[in-house]
Design an enzyme around this catalytic site. Structure first.
Site, mmCIF file in Angstrom:
data_model
loop_
_atom_site.group_PDB
_atom_site.id
_atom_site.type_symbol
_atom_site.label_atom_id
_atom_site.label_comp_id
_atom_site.label_asym_id
_atom_site.label_seq_id
_atom_site.Cartn_x
_atom_site.Cartn_y
_atom_site.Cartn_z
ATOM 1 N N CYS A 87 1.758 5.957 -4.652
ATOM 2 C CA CYS A 87 2.781 6.098 -2.950
ATOM 3 C C CYS A 87 3.907 6.209 -3.314
ATOM 4 C CB CYS A 87 2.175 6.124 -2.481
ATOM 5 S SG CYS A 87 2.497 3.901 -1.910
ATOM 6 N N ALA B 17 -9.904 -11.550 1.205
ATOM 7 C CA ALA B 17 -7.952 -11.703 1.532
ATOM 8 C C ALA B 17 -7.771 -12.244 -0.257
ATOM 9 C CB ALA B 17 -8.092 -12.571 2.587
ATOM 10 N N ASP C 57 -7.818 -7.398 -0.094
ATOM 11 C CA ASP C 57 -5.982 -6.256 0.228
ATOM 12 C C ASP C 57 -5.649 -8.284 0.013
ATOM 13 O OD1 ASP C 57 -4.829 -4.377 1.575
ATOM 14 O OD2 ASP C 57 -3.732 -6.680 2.193
ATOM 15 N N SER C 58 -4.624 -8.430 -0.417
ATOM 16 C CA SER C 58 -4.423 -9.889 -0.236
ATOM 17 C C SER C 58 -3.246 -10.698 1.041
ATOM 18 C CB SER C 58 -2.518 -9.545 -0.998
ATOM 19 O OG SER C 58 -1.453 -8.965 -0.899
ATOM 20 N N PHE D 146 -7.089 -2.330 -2.526
ATOM 21 C CA PHE D 146 -5.913 -2.852 -1.736
ATOM 22 C C PHE D 146 -6.330 -1.694 -0.126
ATOM 23 C CE2 PHE D 146 -4.292 -2.194 -5.686
ATOM 24 C CZ PHE D 146 -3.667 -3.430 -5.660
ATOM 25 N N ASP E 94 -5.281 1.381 -4.535
ATOM 26 C CA ASP E 94 -4.596 2.446 -3.712
ATOM 27 C C ASP E 94 -2.813 1.230 -3.434
ATOM 28 O OD1 ASP E 94 -2.797 4.314 -1.728
ATOM 29 O OD2 ASP E 94 -3.890 3.897 -0.395
ATOM 30 N N ARG F 186 -9.826 9.677 1.570
ATOM 31 C CA ARG F 186 -10.581 9.502 2.359
ATOM 32 C C ARG F 186 -12.637 9.741 2.984
ATOM 33 N NH1 ARG F 186 -6.503 6.009 5.663
ATOM 34 N NH2 ARG F 186 -6.496 7.101 6.689
HETATM 35 N N1 SAH Z 1 -5.655 2.326 1.374
HETATM 36 C C1 SAH Z 1 -5.138 1.330 2.119
HETATM 37 C C2 SAH Z 1 -3.828 1.902 2.093
HETATM 38 C C3 SAH Z 1 -3.145 0.875 1.317
HETATM 39 S S1 SAH Z 1 -1.643 0.136 1.921
HETATM 40 C C4 SAH Z 1 -5.657 2.520 3.330
HETATM 41 O O1 SAH Z 1 -6.260 3.217 3.719
HETATM 42 O O2 SAH Z 1 -5.320 2.848 4.989
HETATM 43 C C5 SAH Z 1 -1.526 -1.529 0.172
HETATM 44 C C6 SAH Z 1 -2.115 -2.283 0.889
HETATM 45 O O3 SAH Z 1 -1.383 -3.121 -0.247
HETATM 46 C C7 SAH Z 1 -2.109 -3.007 1.995
HETATM 47 O O4 SAH Z 1 -2.767 -3.094 3.047
HETATM 48 C C8 SAH Z 1 -1.321 -4.644 1.569
HETATM 49 O O5 SAH Z 1 -1.737 -5.966 1.859
HETATM 50 C C9 SAH Z 1 -1.393 -4.472 0.213
HETATM 51 N N2 SAH Z 1 -1.346 -5.366 -1.630
HETATM 52 C C10 SAH Z 1 0.105 -5.416 -1.155
HETATM 53 N N3 SAH Z 1 0.077 -6.300 -2.866
HETATM 54 C C11 SAH Z 1 -1.200 -6.325 -3.402
HETATM 55 C C12 SAH Z 1 -2.090 -7.105 -3.765
HETATM 56 N N4 SAH Z 1 -1.298 -7.875 -4.476
HETATM 57 N N5 SAH Z 1 -3.015 -7.883 -4.259
HETATM 58 C C13 SAH Z 1 -4.001 -6.805 -3.394
HETATM 59 N N6 SAH Z 1 -3.558 -6.379 -2.167
HETATM 60 C C14 SAH Z 1 -2.419 -5.948 -1.744
#
Ligand code: SAH
Length: 396
Positions: A340, A280, A253-254, A231, A300, A215
């Site tokens: 990850c 969202a 984020d979804s 994400f 991510d 970050r």
């Molecule tokens: N980048 C973040 C951590 C990401 S964790 C940080 O720095 O804190 C992964 C995220 O992806 C979760 O919040 C989850 O809700 C989201 N996610 C999962 N599938 C998804 C999709 N198809 N589209 C968008 N977001 C999604």
């Protein structure tokens, strides 16, 4: 054989990895178990020639024993105190345990700290523990007490969040709850950025501690740029980008809850700042129509593969996602891309990203390679512990 623990005898030739201090015994490597062994029990592992190899926790499953000591010790409270103190000393030497602008870090990273089956994150006075093995779960109260000794008044509460992580085959019905004290969702600082962390309702232990250094790198790359944070969860990459001087930041984020959290956190750091907008929506949908909109894209995603049999599917996911970013990013753009998934190797992830670059037909260069931060150490004998992989790419 001298100790009091049930002996687990390995098949001939299956002692090699333990002799190289790899801490897992797979069920297929076991020749016989000479006595009672219930889930979570301490067992003593021996070679086919009665040579002592290690002490560990027994569990029913593919990883049958998780070794916590390669010497014959008594795993009593003194033993675990020393382990936790070692973990704490490392964070102290990294400057994390008494930093003024960061009060969130990982204190115990399972095998990386010689404690397979448990992670502990520290959130400005609250320690959140998450157990993956019954053996460790059974000593959770002792571990909580030791944390209190180590931190003293700096520790307000210890929360156990293992309901979803304790192996489902075990009979134990873990319930999330406080082992010590009580604390509400709280504000933490990471490099001076403010985050609200809710360990009771949030994902994982409440926060993705592992992206701290990445970050911070995004901040350095953001000046004057239009940034897309895919994400985003609690929005960290977004407000680092804003602090770095981005001219526009979009967070996606979804999960609607994640978007609310992102908005709340952006507001904490940059009240009423018109540069930020959050959506969202599904990542793949959002990325169908973003041609030439962004200079910097962060990808991510969650672990696309949690098990070995899902690797192929996961690689396809990484390929598709990265191809969409490469195809549409502005010329001269930067992509931060991550995986990850522990079961997806660095090499496999790279191959997926390289295929994505080829599909897009753009010239793509690797400008940096990223991993997990120092408070997520990798036990050198357990390369599986290196789970977070990332690349910074320059797209011509
Ligand atoms: N980048 C973040 C951590 C990401 S964790 C940080 O720095 O804190 C992964 C995220 O992806 C979760 O919040 C989850 O809700 C989201 N996610 C999962 N599938 C998804 C999709 N198809 N589209 C968008 N977001 C999604």
């Amino acid at each position: 054989m001298q100790n009091k623990y049930t002996p687990v005898i390995l098949k001939s030739g299956k002692d090699q990895s333990l002799k190289r201090f790899h801490p897992w015994v797979f069920s297929g490597a076991i020749k016989k178990i000479k006595g009672p062994a219930a889930e979570g029990d301490v067992v003593a592992v021996y070679s086919n020639h009665d040579e002592f190899l290690g002490l560990g926790h027994y569990q029913i499953g593919s990883i049958a024993v998780r070794i916590f000591s390669f010497t014959e010790v008594e795993p009593d409270i003194h033993f675990w105190r020393e382990k936790l103190q070692q973990a704490y000393r490392l964070r102290k030497s990294l400057g994390l345990s008494d930093s003024e602008n960061t009060n969130v870090y990982r204190l115990v990273h399972a095998e990386g700290d010689g404690m397979p089956g448990v992670i502990i994150d520290f959130y400005n006075g609250t320690a959140v523990m998450q157990f993956h093995s019954i053996g460790m779960y059974q000593i959770r109260m002792e571990l909580a007490q030791i944390l209190k000794e180590i931190y003293g008044d700096k520790l307000k509460a210890v929360y156990d969040k293992s309901e979803k992580t304790i192996p489902f085959k075990s009979k134990i019905e873990a319930k999330d709850g406080y082992l010590l004290g009580h604390s509400e969702a709280t504000e933490v600082l990471e490099y001076g950025n403010r985050f609200k962390v809710d360990w009771e309702r949030g994902q994982k232990t409440g926060f993705f501690v592992d992206q701290r250094e990445n970050r911070r790198l995004v901040e350095e790359y953001s000046k004057g740029k239009s940034v897309l944070n895919m994400f985003c969860y609690s929005g960290g990459f977004s407000f680092y980008a804003m602090r770095g001087g981005a001219k526009l930041v979009h967070s996606v984020d979804s999960s609607a809850k994640a978007i609310d959290l992102t908005k709340e956190n952006v507001e904490l750091n940059f009240p009423d700042d018109p540069r930020h907008e959050a959506f969202a929506t599904d990542a793949f949908e959002f990325m169908t129509d973003i041609k030439n909109k962004y200079d910097l894209i962060i990808l991510d995603p969650p672990a696309f593969a949690k098990h070995r049999d899902a690797i192929h599917h996961a690689l396809q996911g990484y390929k598709k996602l990265n191809a969409r970013a490469f195809e549409q990013i502005k010329p001269g753009g930067i992509v931060f891309t991550f995986s990850c998934s522990q079961v997806v190797s660095k090499e496999k992830f790279r191959e997926a990203v390289f295929s994505a670059a080829a599909i897009s037909g753009r010239q793509v260069r690797v400008v940096d390679q990223l991993s997990q931060p120092a408070d997520h150490p990798v036990n050198i004998y357990h390369p599986e512990g290196e789970y977070l992989k990332g690349l910074i790419l320059y797209v011509e």
